[in-house]
Scaffold this motif. Structure first.
Motif, PDB file in Angstrom:
ATOM      1  N   ALA A 137     131.351 -40.059  15.108  1.00 28.53           N
ATOM      2  CA  ALA A 137     130.449 -40.081  16.253  1.00 28.53           C
ATOM      3  C   ALA A 137     131.156 -39.574  17.509  1.00 28.53           C
ATOM      4  N   ASP A 138     130.559 -38.573  18.159  1.00 34.79           N
ATOM      5  CA  ASP A 138     131.083 -38.065  19.423  1.00 34.79           C
ATOM      6  C   ASP A 138     129.953 -37.375  20.188  1.00 34.79           C
ATOM      7  N   GLU A 139     130.289 -36.696  21.261  1.00 33.13           N
ATOM      8  CA  GLU A 139     129.266 -36.086  22.103  1.00 33.13           C
ATOM      9  C   GLU A 139     128.564 -34.924  21.409  1.00 33.13           C
ATOM     10  N   ILE A 140     129.273 -34.221  20.557  1.00 27.95           N
ATOM     11  CA  ILE A 140     128.651 -33.105  19.846  1.00 27.95           C
ATOM     12  C   ILE A 140     127.654 -33.628  18.813  1.00 27.95           C
ATOM     13  N   LEU A 141     127.944 -34.772  18.217  1.00 26.91           N
ATOM     14  CA  LEU A 141     126.971 -35.396  17.318  1.00 26.91           C
ATOM     15  C   LEU A 141     125.672 -35.664  18.071  1.00 26.91           C
ATOM     16  N   PHE A 142     125.782 -36.080  19.324  1.00 21.80           N
ATOM     17  CA  PHE A 142     124.591 -36.315  20.147  1.00 21.80           C
ATOM     18  C   PHE A 142     123.776 -35.029  20.268  1.00 21.80           C
ATOM     19  N   ALA A 143     124.467 -33.897  20.462  1.00 19.55           N
ATOM     20  CA  ALA A 143     123.780 -32.607  20.569  1.00 19.55           C
ATOM     21  C   ALA A 143     123.053 -32.268  19.270  1.00 19.55           C
ATOM     22  N   VAL A 144     123.700 -32.543  18.145  1.00 21.70           N
ATOM     23  CA  VAL A 144     123.080 -32.266  16.841  1.00 21.70           C
ATOM     24  C   VAL A 144     121.847 -33.145  16.644  1.00 21.70           C
ATOM     25  N   VAL A 145     121.935 -34.395  17.053  1.00 18.44           N
ATOM     26  CA  VAL A 145     120.794 -35.311  16.950  1.00 18.44           C
ATOM     27  C   VAL A 145     119.638 -34.828  17.824  1.00 18.44           C
ATOM     28  N   VAL A 146     119.946 -34.363  19.035  1.00 21.90           N
ATOM     29  CA  VAL A 146     118.911 -33.841  19.937  1.00 21.90           C
ATOM     30  C   VAL A 146     118.222 -32.639  19.315  1.00 21.90           C
ATOM     31  N   MET A 147     119.002 -31.719  18.751  1.00 21.78           N
ATOM     32  CA  MET A 147     118.416 -30.547  18.099  1.00 21.78           C
ATOM     33  C   MET A 147     117.524 -30.946  16.935  1.00 21.78           C
ATOM     34  N   SER A 148     117.988 -31.885  16.140  1.00 21.35           N
ATOM     35  CA  SER A 148     117.210 -32.333  14.990  1.00 21.35           C
ATOM     36  C   SER A 148     115.892 -32.961  15.436  1.00 21.35           C
ATOM     37  N   ALA A 149     115.952 -33.757  16.489  1.00 26.56           N
ATOM     38  CA  ALA A 149     114.740 -34.399  17.005  1.00 26.56           C
ATOM     39  C   ALA A 149     113.754 -33.354  17.522  1.00 26.56           C
ATOM     40  N   LEU A 150     114.269 -32.340  18.213  1.00 24.73           N
ATOM     41  CA  LEU A 150     113.406 -31.278  18.732  1.00 24.73           C
ATOM     42  C   LEU A 150     112.799 -30.448  17.603  1.00 24.73           C
ATOM     43  N   LEU A 151     113.574 -30.233  16.554  1.00 27.68           N
ATOM     44  CA  LEU A 151     113.053 -29.510  15.389  1.00 27.68           C
ATOM     45  C   LEU A 151     111.889 -30.270  14.759  1.00 27.68           C
ATOM     46  N   LEU A 152     112.052 -31.562  14.619  1.00 29.44           N
ATOM     47  CA  LEU A 152     110.978 -32.385  14.064  1.00 29.44           C
ATOM     48  C   LEU A 152     109.750 -32.333  14.967  1.00 29.44           C
ATOM     49  N   TYR A 153     109.980 -32.406  16.276  1.00 32.59           N
ATOM     50  CA  TYR A 153     108.877 -32.346  17.238  1.00 32.59           C
ATOM     51  C   TYR A 153     108.140 -31.017  17.151  1.00 32.59           C
ATOM     52  N   ARG A 154     108.891 -29.919  17.064  1.00 29.86           N
ATOM     53  CA  ARG A 154     108.289 -28.584  17.035  1.00 29.86           C
ATOM     54  C   ARG A 154     107.545 -28.320  15.725  1.00 29.86           C
ATOM     55  N   HIS A 155     107.848 -29.093  14.714  1.00 27.37           N
ATOM     56  CA  HIS A 155     107.178 -28.923  13.425  1.00 27.37           C
ATOM     57  C   HIS A 155     106.036 -29.921  13.230  1.00 27.37           C
ATOM     58  N   GLY A 156     105.551 -30.495  14.315  1.00 26.85           N
ATOM     59  CA  GLY A 156     104.481 -31.478  14.219  1.00 26.85           C
ATOM     60  C   GLY A 156     103.251 -30.954  13.496  1.00 26.85           C
ATOM     61  N   ALA A 157     102.823 -29.729  13.853  1.00 32.75           N
ATOM     62  CA  ALA A 157     101.645 -29.131  13.210  1.00 32.75           C
ATOM     63  C   ALA A 157     101.914 -28.865  11.737  1.00 32.75           C
ATOM     64  N   ASN A 158     103.146 -28.465  11.415  1.00 37.87           N
ATOM     65  CA  ASN A 158     103.497 -28.207  10.019  1.00 37.87           C
ATOM     66  C   ASN A 158     103.469 -29.482   9.194  1.00 37.87           C
ATOM     67  N   ILE A 159     103.900 -30.577   9.806  1.00 35.05           N
ATOM     68  CA  ILE A 159     103.861 -31.862   9.109  1.00 35.05           C
ATOM     69  C   ILE A 159     102.420 -32.225   8.758  1.00 35.05           C
ATOM     70  N   SER A 160     101.522 -32.018   9.718  1.00 33.48           N
ATOM     71  CA  SER A 160     100.092 -32.294   9.477  1.00 33.48           C
ATOM     72  C   SER A 160      99.548 -31.402   8.372  1.00 33.48           C
ATOM     73  N   ASN A 161      99.930 -30.113   8.389  1.00 33.19           N
ATOM     74  CA  ASN A 161      99.455 -29.173   7.366  1.00 33.19           C
ATOM     75  C   ASN A 161     100.013 -29.509   5.989  1.00 33.19           C
ATOM     76  N   LEU A 162     101.264 -29.947   5.946  1.00 35.08           N
ATOM     77  CA  LEU A 162     101.867 -30.327   4.668  1.00 35.08           C
ATOM     78  C   LEU A 162     101.127 -31.518   4.064  1.00 35.08           C
ATOM     79  N   ILE A 163     100.812 -32.480   4.901  1.00 39.74           N
ATOM     80  CA  ILE A 163     100.092 -33.669   4.435  1.00 39.74           C
ATOM     81  C   ILE A 163      98.696 -33.303   3.946  1.00 39.74           C
ATOM     82  N   ALA A 164      98.076 -32.338   4.652  1.00 38.54           N
ATOM     83  CA  ALA A 164      96.715 -31.928   4.303  1.00 38.54           C
ATOM     84  C   ALA A 164      96.677 -30.863   3.208  1.00 38.54           C
TER      85      ALA A 164
END
Length: 206
Positions: free
Chosen positions: A163-190
């Motif tokens: 755990a360090d500051e760069i891990l925080f950056a990776v977590v932020v990117m991952s969270a943003l990726l999940l957020y940006r794929h919100g519509a895709n998540i809905s389409n996958l479910i449907a």
């Protein structure tokens, strides 16, 4: 001051949308007007041009790698510490998502995130890429592969470096990726999500 300059420079590098640039270069329709309307390599592939899609993928990944590599390689000489490198990683990624050169309409960040991870550490990037490839090959959904890879990326980093500051950056990117794929998540479910290689209407050459 140097950290601020590096962060702004990284954002500007990230703001170069290779999906739009390469589509114009190959005489294709704007990727923001067809398919998922996402300016990324997967949507460019729906135009039918594999060359344009590959060029987009390489370009988007390369800008993420370049910004972080420069920060890691030369940043310490200019007072850039671990936190500064983390800011650069986030900034180049944000530039891709909300590019100042393209009215803040950007892609979802999969290729750029991969480039950032490769810039941080080659093995980290390769492990995440392998995860994407396995899921994409098994299920033929780029979005599903991106979602799963984004969840595993912080896990891989933690295993390699703790755990360090760069891990925080990776977590932020991952969270943003999940957020940006919100519509895709809905389409996958449907069951409406487009598979890799499917051609979209309106993607023909101009």
């Amino acid at each position: 001051m140097n950290t601020l300059i590096a962060t702004i420079a990284a954002y500007l590098i990230g703001s170069i949308s290779f999906a739009v640039v390469m589509s114009r270069a190959f005489g294709l329709s704007d990727p923001r007007t067809y398919g998922s309307k996402n300016p990324g390599a997967t949507n460019v592939l729906r135009s039918g041009s594999k060359k344009a899609a590959i060029a987009t993928l390489v370009g988007d990944a390369a800008k993420g790698w370049l910004a972080v590599w420069l920060a890691v390689k030369f940043g310490p000489s200019y007072g850039l510490d671990e936190g500064g490198i983390a800011l650069v990683a986030i900034a180049v990624f944000l530039g891709h998502l909300w590019p100042v050169f393209f009215r803040f309409v950007g892609g979802k960040g999969v290729a750029t995130a991969l480039g950032v991870l490769l810039g941080i550490n080659v093995w980290l990037g390769l492990a995440t890429l392998a995860t994407w490839l396995i899921v994409a090959y098994a299920f033929r959904y780029s979005s599903l592969a991106a979602l799963i890879a984004s969840v595993f990326a912080p896990f891989y980093y933690g295993l390699l470096f703790g755990a360090d500051e760069i891990l925080f950056a990776v977590v932020v990117m991952s969270a943003l990726l999940l957020y940006r794929h919100g519509a895709n998540i809905s389409n996958l479910i449907a069951g409406k999500e487009s598979k890799i290689g499917s051609k979209a209407k309106g993607a023909a050459k101009k």
